[in-house]
Write a protein that holds these residues in place. Sequence first.
Motif, short mmCIF file in Angstrom:
data_model
loop_
_atom_site.label_atom_id
_atom_site.label_comp_id
_atom_site.label_asym_id
_atom_site.label_seq_id
_atom_site.Cartn_x
_atom_site.Cartn_y
_atom_site.Cartn_z
N ASP A 51 74.50 54.76 10.33
CA ASP A 51 73.37 54.24 11.12
C ASP A 51 73.50 54.66 12.58
O ASP A 51 72.52 55.11 13.20
N THR A 55 70.96 57.09 14.56
CA THR A 55 70.29 56.56 15.74
C THR A 55 70.50 57.50 16.93
O THR A 55 69.56 57.80 17.68
N GLY A 61 65.07 55.01 15.03
CA GLY A 61 65.35 54.30 16.27
C GLY A 61 64.68 52.94 16.26
O GLY A 61 64.05 52.54 15.27
N MET A 75 72.83 50.62 19.12
CA MET A 75 72.04 49.88 18.13
C MET A 75 71.92 48.43 18.56
O MET A 75 72.91 47.83 19.01
N GLU A 79 70.53 44.89 14.31
CA GLU A 79 70.82 45.91 13.30
C GLU A 79 72.20 45.69 12.69
O GLU A 79 72.40 45.89 11.49
#
Length: 233
Positions: A51, A55, A61, A75, A79
């Motif tokens: 992740d 990102t 995003g 993040m 998340e």
Amino acid sequence: MIKYLYLFLTLGSLSVPLLYSIFEKKFHFIQHFKIAFKSILIVAIPFLIWDGIFTDIGVWGFNSKYHLSVYLFKMPIEEWLFFFCIPYACLFTHEVLKYLFPKFKLVKNLTIITSVILIVLTGILLFINFGKLYTTINFIFFLIVIIYGLKTKLNTLQEYLPSFLVILIPFLLVNGVLTGSFIEEPVVWYNNNENLGFRLFTIPVEDVFYAFNLLFSIQLIFNAFKTKKDVSE
């Protein structure tokens, strides 16, 4: 209030399963909380790394309008919570279904046929779209997980495939909101150059495979821990 949307969705998804785990005395899933948390954590680590990388390079995003201004490795904190709250809710759902409906499983032959069809279709789509990052990584992971399940954990796959269809209902509702259903802008945006560009309403179709990869991996590890615990008692 809109700033808390992602947080509400994440914690709201956890609230009912967690409360039921604690206060329902007959099933009492809270007795498995330790191994559930360990299973979720083990799988969350590689998924969070995945992740974070995606990102960072813009495969997806987050819309700052809908989440708190607390970041960890670029993040939002929501998340990170997602990878613990949603899997717990889904793990709980599968275990409840097994408990209440022990015969709720696919027959062996149908499981094999379904799995083979999924493997062939995924393999074709992977070949045609190889290089699109979300599609490529996701589908490779899916092929590994489902082939492993088919070869070594067929009974678990028989139980999990119908449960997964049930789990998909709330999962897609939550994911639908996150990807822009019912709201002006998506909470989580996707770079369509890195996926198939085919959506279930607002949800990239890859998210279904992603969900299976995440949740079935957790289930396999949870089952192993639970078997070990049962043997030791």
